[in-house]
Design a protein around this motif. Structure first.
Motif, short mmCIF file in Angstrom:
data_model
loop_
_atom_site.label_atom_id
_atom_site.label_comp_id
_atom_site.label_asym_id
_atom_site.label_seq_id
_atom_site.Cartn_x
_atom_site.Cartn_y
_atom_site.Cartn_z
N HIS A 1 -43.13 85.64 -65.11
CA HIS A 1 -42.07 85.20 -66.00
C HIS A 1 -41.66 86.40 -66.84
O HIS A 1 -42.42 86.89 -67.68
CB HIS A 1 -42.54 84.06 -66.92
CG HIS A 1 -41.47 83.59 -67.85
ND1 HIS A 1 -41.76 82.86 -68.97
CD2 HIS A 1 -40.13 83.75 -67.85
CE1 HIS A 1 -40.64 82.59 -69.61
NE2 HIS A 1 -39.64 83.12 -68.95
N PHE B 1 -38.27 83.24 -63.59
CA PHE B 1 -39.55 82.55 -63.51
C PHE B 1 -39.94 82.42 -62.05
O PHE B 1 -39.31 81.68 -61.30
CB PHE B 1 -39.42 81.17 -64.18
CG PHE B 1 -40.71 80.42 -64.33
CD1 PHE B 1 -41.76 80.94 -65.07
CD2 PHE B 1 -40.87 79.19 -63.76
CE1 PHE B 1 -42.93 80.25 -65.24
CE2 PHE B 1 -42.04 78.47 -63.93
CZ PHE B 1 -43.07 79.01 -64.66
N ARG B 2 -40.94 83.20 -61.67
CA ARG B 2 -41.44 83.20 -60.29
C ARG B 2 -40.32 83.47 -59.28
O ARG B 2 -40.25 82.86 -58.23
CB ARG B 2 -42.19 81.91 -60.00
CG ARG B 2 -43.36 81.76 -60.96
CD ARG B 2 -44.25 80.61 -60.66
NE ARG B 2 -45.35 80.64 -61.65
CZ ARG B 2 -45.92 79.57 -62.13
NH1 ARG B 2 -45.55 78.38 -61.70
NH2 ARG B 2 -46.88 79.68 -63.00
N GLN C 1 -43.68 87.89 -70.22
CA GLN C 1 -44.08 86.83 -71.15
C GLN C 1 -45.47 87.08 -71.71
O GLN C 1 -46.40 87.43 -70.99
CB GLN C 1 -44.08 85.49 -70.40
CG GLN C 1 -44.65 84.37 -71.24
CD GLN C 1 -44.74 83.09 -70.45
OE1 GLN C 1 -44.04 82.16 -70.75
NE2 GLN C 1 -45.59 83.04 -69.45
N ASP D 1 -33.75 84.67 -68.15
CA ASP D 1 -35.15 84.39 -67.82
C ASP D 1 -35.31 84.34 -66.31
O ASP D 1 -34.50 83.72 -65.62
CB ASP D 1 -35.58 83.05 -68.41
CG ASP D 1 -35.83 83.13 -69.90
OD1 ASP D 1 -36.99 82.93 -70.28
OD2 ASP D 1 -34.88 83.37 -70.66
N HIS E 1 -35.95 75.54 -70.18
CA HIS E 1 -36.54 76.39 -69.15
C HIS E 1 -37.90 75.82 -68.74
O HIS E 1 -38.64 75.30 -69.58
CB HIS E 1 -36.71 77.82 -69.68
CG HIS E 1 -37.08 78.80 -68.62
ND1 HIS E 1 -38.36 79.02 -68.24
CD2 HIS E 1 -36.29 79.59 -67.85
CE1 HIS E 1 -38.37 79.93 -67.28
NE2 HIS E 1 -37.12 80.29 -67.03
N SER F 1 -40.79 77.13 -68.11
CA SER F 1 -41.95 77.65 -68.84
C SER F 1 -42.02 77.08 -70.26
O SER F 1 -43.10 76.85 -70.80
CB SER F 1 -41.94 79.18 -68.88
OG SER F 1 -40.90 79.65 -69.69
#
Length: 157
Positions: A87, A7-8, A99, A5, A136, A138
């Motif tokens: 994401h 994320f940003r 996502q 993953d 995570h 998110s």
């Protein structure tokens, strides 16, 4: 199949697919939350998965929760829609998925806890114990939103 993953993360690979998916905040009579320890990324998460052709999104929730946990559920409402293009999930087959997830409120309707090929552990977790688990950011956002009763919206199928 393993998954990473991002994320940003400015170094994240570029998405090459979008797959509608669902997650569910399932709470028992004590207020504990049904969580799975995922096999693909070794993180704790809400049960859920991809939407299949020929089913309603509520049917996806019911199918995915039962497949991953052994628990049958009744869908009660919507927690939120999560579509952050920053994401992405990179799979070892080259797919990089943006996502696109709808999170639902659901209540248990039967069944017995069990693992699956996607979950190496399944358990009911007290909200006070969430900080002890590797979740995570998110996914934690969805859990926190699911615990906030002021955010609940009814699901009309």
């Amino acid at each position: 199949m393993s998954r990473t993953d991002y994320f940003r993360d400015p170094n994240a690979p570029k998405a090459n697919s979008v797959v509608p998916s669902v997650t569910a905040v399932v709470r028992d009579e004590r207020g504990d939350i049904l969580l799975i320890h995922k096999t693909d990324n070794d993180l704790w998460a809400l049960p859920g998965g991809g939407h299949d052709v020929g089913e309603s999104v509520a049917q996806t929730v019911i199918r995915e929760v039962e497949e991953e946990t052994g628990i049958s559920v009744t869908v009660e409402g919507i927690v939120g829609l999560y579509t952050d293009p920053q994401h992405v999930m990179a799979y070892d087959d080259g797919e990089v998925r943006q996502q696109f997830s709808i999170c639902f409120h659901a209540r248990p309707a039967g069944g017995t806890l069990r693992t699956s090929s996607e979950s190496k552990e399944v358990r009911w977790v007290s909200p006070t114990d969430l900080d002890d688990l590797d979740i995570h950011p998110s996914m934690r956002l969805r859990i926190d939103h699911g615990l906030d009763d002021s955010r609940a919206a009814p699901y009309i199928g």
